[in-house]
Design an enzyme around this catalytic site. Structure first.
Site: not given
Ligand code: PMP
Length: 432
Positions: A148, A243, A271
């Site tokens: 994701y 990511d 995060k």
């Molecule tokens: N990349 C990864 C690996 C994530 O786990 C997440 C959110 N869980 C995101 C991007 C997106 O971040 P946000 O919810 O702060 O938009």
């Protein structure tokens, strides 16, 4: 969803929320739909615990979906945020805290020579891809099924997290022309990466990867897989984007790139670096980041980017993240994973506990999955029963089989022991 039983404050709030927000929530996984439970309304957190609107306490493994590495409401973070708030909120120009947090990230991740703060992980990934396309003059991107990367249009194809939880292959409303720029491959399948580059030579802008997938539950890379993508992208002139929104400052200060010794071209963060306040960041070489406006022609901006309160929370969080605290966390999570695997074995539940460092998932599947498709084969109904049984004993797990557990540095030996104890009964109940 109707809540049966005696009226509670939670039930009343849920009813009101459902009249306001789609599905009653402001982010899909909070609706608890796949675990067949009414959603919780949480109004307080301290250390490893959260309290719901009826005052019930839970040992929490959602961990705010990743940011809460220190546990909830850590005193030094709370103090830093209050102090920053006393000086005004967003001021509309660069704040010294942005520079301090930027330098802390730069020092932890040598691949990040320059970076830009955003307000969410989604924005960070979306922007990193824009830079990759601009730098290469190419449009295609490769992602892996079950990962994701936020909810930007081109990244919702066969994604994990809430997309997998809702059992949908993507999202309506994404133009075919956009989805068509994304090639989705199986994680841990080096051969398919090679084939994609053979099929589309000099047309792929970037491979974007969660170095350890944490959005289909936890799926570590097989030895050599990340190295293979590094070599293949380099040979073709494509960029490699790690990511690290979850893994950054979670697997250690240097994230997955330090752990695996691989230098990506671009990195996305979120995060933990915001300590529970809204944040995202993307970074890489000076050459690549100088493409971003106003230094270069790639436009990307944000009214609240580098928000002083997020920066303050991030700085206070990072100040706590010493190597020995990471070691303690990892040891505690290893104990938890081991205890849960033992409890599952006692009840003969077909369960595999996947763990990579401090990230873990209890999979209702006899073996830990190696890719997103295998994760989807897990027994979601059994997970839902397990989740419910744990909740009833005061342990809050992620309300989906496809989300990682986020134990924090504030989870003590007693919390872990209580969790394992609760799991003994819960595994039996999960058998249905
Ligand atoms: N990349 C990864 C690996 C994530 O786990 C997440 C959110 N869980 C995101 C991007 C997106 O971040 P946000 O919810 O702060 O938009």
């Amino acid at each position: 969803m109707a809540i049966t039983g005696r009226p509670t404050r939670t039930a009343a709030l849920v009813e009101r929320a459902e009249r306001l927000f789609p599905g009653g929530v402001n982010s899909p996984v909070r609706a608890f739909r796949s675990v067949g439970r009414p959603p919780l309304i949480l109004e307080r957190g301290a250390g490893p615990y959260v309290w719901d609107a009826d005052g019930r306490r839970y040992v929490d493994y959602i961990g705010a979906w990743g940011p809460a590495i220190l546990g909830h409401g850590h005193p030094s973070v709370a103090k830093a945020v209050s102090a920053a708030a006393a000086d005004g909120f967003a001021l509309g120009a660069t704040h010294p805290f942005e520079i301090e947090l930027g330098e802390a990230i730069q020092a932890a991740m040598p691949s990040i020579e320059r970076l830009r703060f955003t307000s969410s992980g989604t924005e960070a990934v979306m922007s990193a891809i824009r830079v990759a396309r601009a730098a290469t003059g190419r449009d295609l991107i490769i992602t892996f099924a079950g990962a994701y990367h936020g909810h930007a249009d081109g990244l919702l194809v066969e994604a994990g997290s809430g997309v997998a939880t809702l059992a949908i292959s993507g999202s309506r409303g994404v133009p075919e022309a956009v989805a068509g720029q994304t090639i989705v491959l199986p994680f841990n399948d080096a051969r398919s990466v090679g084939l994609a580059f053979e099929r589309h030579p000099a047309r792929i802008a970037a491979v974007i990867v969660e170095p350890v997938i944490a959005n289909s539950g936890v799926i570590p890379p097989q030895p050599g897989f990340l190295e293979h993508i590094r070599e293949t992208t380099r040979a073709d002139g494509a960029l490699l984007v790690f990511d690290e929104v979850i893994t950054g400052f979670r697997l250690g200060r240097g994230g997955a790139q330090e752990r695996f010794g691989i230098r990506p071209d671009l990195t996305t963060l979120g995060k933990v670096i915001g300590g529970g306040m809204p944040i995202g960041a993307y970074g890489g070489s000076a050459e690549l980041l100088e493409l971003v406006a106003p230094a270069g022609p790639v436009y990307q901006a944000g009214t609240l980017s580098g928000h002083p309160l997020s920066m303050a929370a991030g700085l206070a969080t990072l100040a706590e993240l010493t190597p020995d605290r990471y070691e303690e966390l990892e040891a505690r999570v290893a104990t938890l994973a081991h205890g849960l695997a033992g409890a599952a074995a006692e009840t003969e539940a077909p369960v595999a506990v996947a763990r990579f460092g401090p990230l873990m998932t209890v999979f209702f599947r006899s073996e830990a999955p190696r890719d997103g498709a295998e994760a989807l084969e897990a027994d979601r109904a059994a997970y839902a029963r397990f989740f419910g049984a744990m909740l009833d004993t005061g342990v809050l797990l992620p309300p989906s089989q496809f989300e990682a557990w986020f134990p924090s540095m504030s989870h003590g030996a007693a919390d872990v022991a209580a969790t394992v104890d609760a799991a003994r009964g819960a595994f039996a109940r999960a058998r249905g």
